[in-house]
Enzyme design. Structure first.
Site, PDB file in Angstrom:
ATOM      1  N   GLY A  92      -7.557   8.871  -5.917  1.00  0.00           N
ATOM      2  CA  GLY A  92      -6.520   8.571  -6.919  1.00  0.00           C
ATOM      3  C   GLY A  92      -6.847   7.504  -7.914  1.00  0.00           C
ATOM      4  O   GLY A  92      -8.019   7.564  -8.223  1.00  0.00           O
ATOM      5  N   GLU A  93      -5.856   6.897  -8.356  1.00  0.00           N
ATOM      6  CA  GLU A  93      -5.933   6.027  -9.408  1.00  0.00           C
ATOM      7  C   GLU A  93      -6.394   6.369 -10.890  1.00  0.00           C
ATOM      8  O   GLU A  93      -6.196   5.702 -11.803  1.00  0.00           O
ATOM      9  CB  GLU A  93      -6.991   4.783  -8.916  1.00  0.00           C
TER      10      GLU A  93
END
Lengths: 325, 325
Positions: free
Chosen positions: B292-293
């Protein structure tokens, strides 16, 4: 690092390999990078295995040296350099900035009727690749393979068959996009040529002999380039089926050399996947490219650089004050 | 261009899409790029769907704002910016450079027992995403989705099931890497929640209702971010399953918006592939990332930029004096 274990997937393997190549963790960033485009012509062109005239090799070498090819655009975007190495173009290209003249012979002989080159020529072309890699490794953190040569997917397919045992019909593809009759002719040519190589090369001597029998001068130079990068402990990014075929030769000459190679992508050419499978390399990209020049390998450079950067920059759970599970 | 037709594979589609989004050929380079990391917490955390404590969301928001996370390292390597948008973190993070405080509510309610948020909250969070995209589009050539929120793969799986009709067991994955009993609990939670949504949302009203029932505040904001990018005619690169789930919502709110989106990668989370398939998006990368991120989307940026650059820089057969076949 502040991330769940394994969450960077393939890039964790890339980072570990870079650390192994450098003998340091974190490893240096793979910068600056340079693409070496090895160019050569192929006598098998006479068999009608491609619709492109042979003169296109020399014209594209001039285009590459002049900065007008796709790999030049990608290199400009990604901050890499391009050098072009004439190792066997049929007609003289003439001096140009960024062009290294290392002509071993002006194109191979027709591999469908006899050896493409002599053992001495194959060895000399391998040594060109080693020399170029050694020179470039002194000022660069990453070497990228490139290639240009009308007819070179035919020679690549023959090498892939000889070094992996694959069937010619499975390893031979449409290259730049040939029609069905041309493909049938190409498979027939590869079949005839590979029949002259007895079994998969099990020794460095046999590997050099198979290379001379079936390969291109750029394949030989690229095999040397992979060896030279490994000797200099600089990572080398492999492009498409031409580099894959050359890497099979390099692996047969010195298996440990491939520990420092990364497969930049897998191309649309079927022999490429067979080569990578035999080498145990997982390609970083799969974008159906079939251009060569080093384009696919170069596109993987930011992934490799980012993997190295993460090892260097990312905070730990302790330093960032993040709770571990 | 001096290349065989089609030889740049998927990148030819990317280049054409960029030209369509810009209404210009060659399109502008997608620079500078900015990752907007939308952060929120999830009431479903109480069901034990992850081993990570909820406080990690706020701690990671501070780490992201401080430049210590993986996406920050990738952004530094690739020349992109990172902004963090608190749209629903459970505990106040406090002002920081690069942190936009747009809190709609301090975490969602537990989606396993009732609506995650009200319709008004869902709408407000969508509007946050539109506002952020509109603001960033004024000074950037490419928007990249990012996300942070412990528990957000559970909400993502629920959204994917509701919007694609997929079975919870097929769409629910191991997130950051959970064990078998936790995965079984997660599937059960998703099954119960999705049962409350009657059929696949066929209208914008139904889409907003399903979002409010099952989604996270960051999903809502990301859906708005995709809409805002499209309205500003700036390409948006989608990250993993959180962005994929949000893009399903955006597509249900305004199908044409997805014409300006590119799938940066496909993650290891099974619901992501299902979402991309339903959206008709082919991912540019497949590296088994599950972080993610915005990390996977950001890694695709050099590919997108290179596709645009090729349209702008590469010589023609005429200009380079190369013979056409």
């Amino acid at each position: 690092m502040t991330k769940p274990p394994g969450s960077l997937g393939v890039l964790e393997d890339v980072a570990a390999q870079l650390a192994g190549t450098a003998g340091a963790c974190p490893p240096p960033l793979p910068e600056p990078a340079v693409v070496a485009v090895f160019a050569g012509d192929h006598g098998v062109h006479a068999q009608g295995v491609t619709p492109w005239p042979q003169e296109v090799t020399a014209q594209m070498v001039a285009n590459l040296a002049g900065g007008g090819a796709v790999v030049n655009a990608f290199a400009a975007q990604l901050g890499a350099e391009v050098v072009v190495v004439d190792v066997g173009v049929a007609t003289p290209v003439g001096p140009a900035a960024g062009l290294l003249e290392r002509t071993v012979r002006r194109g191979t002989a027709d591999l469908s009727v006899g050896p493409a080159m002599t053992l001495a020529e194959a060895r000399q072309a391998v040594e060109v690749g080693i020399e170029v890699a050694t020179t470039l490794a002194a000022g660069h953190g990453c070497l990228v393979t490139g290639d240009m040569g009308i007819g070179n997917t035919t020679a690549s397919a023959a090498l892939v068959c000889a070094f992996t045992g694959a069937a010619p019909a499975a390893a031979t593809g449409r290259g730049t996009g040939i029609d069905d009759p041309t493909l049938a002719r190409k498979v027939e040519v590869v079949t005839r040529a590979v029949a002259r190589v007895p079994g998969r090369p099990a020794t460095p001597e046999a590997a050099l002999a198979a290379l001379a029998e079936l390969g291109g001068l750029e394949h030989a130079a690229l095999a040397g380039f992979v060896l030279g990068a490994a000797a200099a402990r600089v990572p080398v990014l492999l492009d498409g089926v031409i580099a894959g075929a050359a890497a099979l030769v390099a692996a047969a000459l010195c298996p440990a050399a491939l520990e420092h190679a990364l497969a930049g992508h897998t191309s649309a050419e079927p022999g490429h996947g067979l080569a990578l499978h035999a080498l145990g390399l997982r390609p970083l990209l799969g974008l159906d490219l079939r251009l060569g020049e080093g384009t696919g390998a170069l596109l993987s450079l930011p992934l490799v650089a980012s993997a190295a950067r993460a090892l260097r920059d990312v905070a730990t759970f302790d330093s960032a004050g993040v709770t571990e599970k």
